[in-house]
Design a protein around this motif. Structure first.
Motif, PDB file in Angstrom:
ATOM      1  N   ILE A 276      -1.784 -16.162  -6.386  1.00  0.00           N
ATOM      2  CA  ILE A 276      -0.915 -16.725  -5.345  1.00  0.00           C
ATOM      3  C   ILE A 276      -1.457 -16.353  -3.968  1.00  0.00           C
ATOM      4  O   ILE A 276      -2.445 -15.621  -3.855  1.00  0.00           O
ATOM      5  CB  ILE A 276       0.534 -16.237  -5.507  1.00  0.00           C
ATOM      6  N   SER A 277      -0.813 -16.852  -2.912  1.00  0.00           N
ATOM      7  CA  SER A 277      -1.309 -16.628  -1.552  1.00  0.00           C
ATOM      8  C   SER A 277      -1.345 -15.131  -1.217  1.00  0.00           C
ATOM      9  O   SER A 277      -0.438 -14.366  -1.592  1.00  0.00           O
ATOM     10  CB  SER A 277      -0.395 -17.332  -0.544  1.00  0.00           C
ATOM     11  N   ASN A 278      -2.436 -14.736  -0.507  1.00  0.00           N
ATOM     12  CA  ASN A 278      -2.443 -13.372   0.012  1.00  0.00           C
ATOM     13  C   ASN A 278      -1.606 -13.341   1.294  1.00  0.00           C
ATOM     14  O   ASN A 278      -1.065 -14.351   1.737  1.00  0.00           O
ATOM     15  CB  ASN A 278      -3.877 -12.885   0.254  1.00  0.00           C
ATOM     16  N   ARG A 279      -1.502 -12.162   1.899  1.00  0.00           N
ATOM     17  CA  ARG A 279      -0.607 -12.009   3.051  1.00  0.00           C
ATOM     18  C   ARG A 279      -1.009 -12.945   4.201  1.00  0.00           C
ATOM     19  O   ARG A 279      -0.166 -13.593   4.820  1.00  0.00           O
ATOM     20  CB  ARG A 279      -0.621 -10.548   3.519  1.00  0.00           C
ATOM     21  N   TYR A 280      -2.334 -13.017   4.478  1.00  0.00           N
ATOM     22  CA  TYR A 280      -2.814 -13.837   5.591  1.00  0.00           C
ATOM     23  C   TYR A 280      -2.454 -15.310   5.372  1.00  0.00           C
ATOM     24  O   TYR A 280      -1.876 -15.966   6.245  1.00  0.00           O
ATOM     25  CB  TYR A 280      -4.328 -13.662   5.713  1.00  0.00           C
ATOM     26  N   HIS A 281      -2.788 -15.832   4.189  1.00  0.00           N
ATOM     27  CA  HIS A 281      -2.536 -17.247   3.903  1.00  0.00           C
ATOM     28  C   HIS A 281      -1.037 -17.513   3.817  1.00  0.00           C
ATOM     29  O   HIS A 281      -0.545 -18.563   4.276  1.00  0.00           O
ATOM     30  CB  HIS A 281      -3.222 -17.624   2.583  1.00  0.00           C
ATOM     31  N   PHE A 282      -0.287 -16.583   3.239  1.00  0.00           N
ATOM     32  CA  PHE A 282       1.159 -16.727   3.147  1.00  0.00           C
ATOM     33  C   PHE A 282       1.777 -16.868   4.548  1.00  0.00           C
ATOM     34  O   PHE A 282       2.602 -17.739   4.794  1.00  0.00           O
ATOM     35  CB  PHE A 282       1.762 -15.523   2.416  1.00  0.00           C
TER      36      PHE A 282
ATOM     37  N   GLY B  66       3.825 -15.650  -2.055  1.00  0.00           N
ATOM     38  CA  GLY B  66       2.705 -14.803  -1.666  1.00  0.00           C
ATOM     39  C   GLY B  66       2.910 -13.349  -2.063  1.00  0.00           C
ATOM     40  O   GLY B  66       4.036 -12.854  -2.169  1.00  0.00           O
ATOM     41  N   ARG B  67       1.792 -12.690  -2.279  1.00  0.00           N
ATOM     42  CA  ARG B  67       1.800 -11.245  -2.506  1.00  0.00           C
ATOM     43  C   ARG B  67       1.463 -10.592  -1.165  1.00  0.00           C
ATOM     44  O   ARG B  67       0.362 -10.738  -0.652  1.00  0.00           O
ATOM     45  CB  ARG B  67       0.759 -10.869  -3.573  1.00  0.00           C
ATOM     46  N   ILE B  68       2.422  -9.862  -0.597  1.00  0.00           N
ATOM     47  CA  ILE B  68       2.226  -9.321   0.753  1.00  0.00           C
ATOM     48  C   ILE B  68       2.044  -7.811   0.748  1.00  0.00           C
ATOM     49  O   ILE B  68       1.906  -7.195   1.814  1.00  0.00           O
ATOM     50  CB  ILE B  68       3.404  -9.721   1.662  1.00  0.00           C
ATOM     51  N   GLY B  69       2.064  -7.213  -0.430  1.00  0.00           N
ATOM     52  CA  GLY B  69       1.825  -5.779  -0.558  1.00  0.00           C
ATOM     53  C   GLY B  69       1.411  -5.467  -1.979  1.00  0.00           C
ATOM     54  O   GLY B  69       1.202  -6.375  -2.790  1.00  0.00           O
TER      55      GLY B  69
END
Length: 576
Positions: A416-422, A484-487
């Motif tokens: 899934i989206s990383n923090r930047y892309h999210f 997104g995965r933000i951490g």
């Protein structure tokens, strides 16, 4: 007496003389009758049995197509293919071949034999440009529009159906193209859908096409339900109850019942919603792959949950989950088959292009050899060398850009989206919602005691847990939701167009699903749970930073309350 009745009387008279040839006009008239009065159509086709009629080869092909159409209307796809497939090889009349190929492609799509279905697309496209019979051509265009709607290529679906709509040849054909056209416009989120639906219904009413009026009515109900206009959708449904002919078209009836169920659920008339949902489940054939059945299970889950009957609610939730997984797998298979078919066509076209190029080069070489053989060989070698280098560099550059783009935008572990892309995608979606006065919500969650899983069972087990949680939660999200995965073990979801209460419900479903994950599949048995915080634009505005901060605040309240819970952000009351 109507024109159709007169023509059918002539047909029956000719049949009694034991000699008959079905003309294009006869065929088109009977096919139109199928969509208006199926019982009368079936009776007429039975009177044309080859045992009592002397047919030419072309006429026999028309008869076979009529039998195939009869079988399709009754959802007997095996016999439909039995009658239609031999006609696809008929080359003396390309219009007949186009009709047969279009029908076969349509049946294969319905039967979910996607690989074979998509193999007919290029043949249909080619024949459309060669056939002079406008009705046969329009039949092919309608099938192309149907297929592209099924693989989410709404622009192409709209363009093919609009060719017929703008220049139909008859009001009936304009009506027939309307269903695919409206479905494509809904997929494109067109701003004028309601007026287009009204125009199309007027066209079908003028053409006396009840079946297509019902189909477009089901799309109208779907649009109203999505717009929250539940009473209007119910009024339309109640207006169809006095039309007994609808019982001849089970699929259309199920579509209408499906939207009526959602409308009754929307006004909290759970008794009516429950009755219709159970009727849909009982009358549907392909249960697992039916969107109405899947939706009915989901409605029944909530109905029984509200009734305080958790066992029945859980049973329907499990059925819903199974049906949704089957539906998603089928959709993935459909898209994969389409892309593979397109890839094969591209390879074939490239081979043809290469052969054409080879022929050009050979012809050039022959002429140049007569003048300067040595110089020509040198030029050809240089050109070939430059072409290879340019192709290699272009290929490497293209694949490299795609690879680096994927690495830069997506989390390598979960996909899934990383923090930047999210953050980028979320801001775009929130800006859109703000500019168009649409609601938005954010769900923030992380796994409870995840550090203990890594410490006690190793990081490989922790990675497995993250991947399984993402896979589980994605099953409940829409295509336009941003996940997104933000951490490390922290995830966020932006839900454009979603009210706060619906987001809380989705969070509760995801929480239930995470808690139900069987971790023994990883080789180690351990508990999994997550704490959720939910915020919405009505209280937190449209700024991602504020929405995440408020969702984070709610999530920590869920953790303080004992974890494995969903908390909704509520702003503090002003001090008195």
């Amino acid at each position: 007496m109507s024109k159709i009745s007169v023509l059918l009387s002539v047909i029956l008279s000719l049949c009694s003389l034991q000699a008959f040839a079905i003309s294009v006009e006869d065929f088109n008239t009977l096919n139109e009758l199928r969509l208006k009065d199926f019982a009368a159509f079936r009776s007429r086709v039975q009177s044309l049995e080859p045992a009592t009629v002397d047919y030419s080869k072309k006429t026999h092909n028309y008869y076979s197509l009529l039998k195939a159409y009869e079988a399709v209307t009754q959802a007997d796809y095996t016999n439909a293919l039995k009658f239609a497939l031999p006609v696809t090889n008929y080359t003396e009349d390309q219009a007949v071949g186009l009709r047969a190929k279009s029908l076969v492609a349509n049946v294969l799509i319905i039967s979910r034999d996607y690989a074979k279905a998509f193999s007919y697309l290029e043949e249909i496209k080619s024949l459309i440009h060669k056939v002079a019979d406008k009705r046969a051509r329009n039949h092919g265009l309608n099938v192309l529009s149907l297929v592209y709607n099924r693989v989410d290529h709404y622009e192409l679906a709209y363009s093919y159906s609009n060719i017929i709509y703008e220049d139909p040849g008859s009001t009936t054909e304009k009506c027939h193209s309307s269903f695919n056209r409206i479905e494509a416009l809904i997929g494109l989120n067109n701003d004028h859908i309601e007026s287009e639906i009204r125009n199309s219904l007027a066209v079908c009413e003028e053409a006396n096409e009840a079946l297509f009026s019902w189909l477009i009515t089901s799309l109208h109900m779907e649009f109203l339900v999505k717009s929250g206009k539940f009473q209007q959708a119910i009024a339309i449904y109640e207006g169809t109850l006095d039309q007994p002919q609808l019982n001849d078209y089970a699929t259309v009836k199920t579509r209408i019942y499906h939207q009526a169920t959602l409308a009754y659920f929307g006004i909290a008339d759970f008794t009516a919603a429950e009755t219709l949902a159970k009727k849909i489940i009982q009358e549907s054939r392909d249960v697992l792959l039916s969107m109405p059945v899947q939706s009915s299970y989901y409605s029944l889950y909530h109905i029984y949950k509200n009734k305080g009957q958790p066992r029945q609610a859980l049973n329907y939730f499990e059925l819903y989950n199974e049906a949704q997984s089957a539906y998603q797998n089928d959709r993935a298979d459909r898209l994969l088959a389409y892309n593979l078919a397109q890839g094969e066509i591209e390879v074939k076209n490239q081979r043809i292009a290469l052969l054409d190029k080879d022929n050009e080069v050979l012809s050039l070489q022959r002429d140049l050899y007569e003048q300067e053989a040595k110089q020509n060989r040198l030029v050809v070698l240089i050109l070939a060398f430059v072409l290879v280098i340019a192709t290699t560099l272009a290929y490497r550059g293209m694949t490299g850009r795609k690879r680096f783009k994927k690495i830069a935008e997506y989390d390598q572990l979960t996909g899934i989206s990383n923090r930047y892309h999210f953050n980028n995608q979320a801001k775009i979606a929130l800006d859109y919602c703000e500019n168009n006065a649409k609601p938005a919500a954010v769900i923030l969650f992380d796994l409870d005691y995840f550090k203990n899983i890594n410490d006690m069972h190793g990081h490989a087990t922790g990675d497995w847990a993250l991947q399984r949680v993402v896979k589980t939660c994605r099953n409940f999200m829409r295509n336009n939701d941003i996940f997104g995965r933000i951490g490390g073990e922290e995830f966020a979801v932006v839900l454009p167009g979603c009210q706060l209460d619906k987001a809380v419900l989705l969070a509760e479903i995801c929480r239930d699903a995470i808690a139900a994950i069987d971790s023994s599949d990883s080789g180690i048995k351990f508990p999994l749970s997550a704490s959720f915080g939910v915020s919405g634009s009505d209280t937190s505005g449209y700024q991602l930073k504020q929405l995440l901060a408020d969702a984070d605040h709610a999530m920590y309240r869920a953790k303080e309350a004992g974890r494995d819970q969903v908390a909704q952000y509520r702003p503090a009351s002003p001090a008195v």
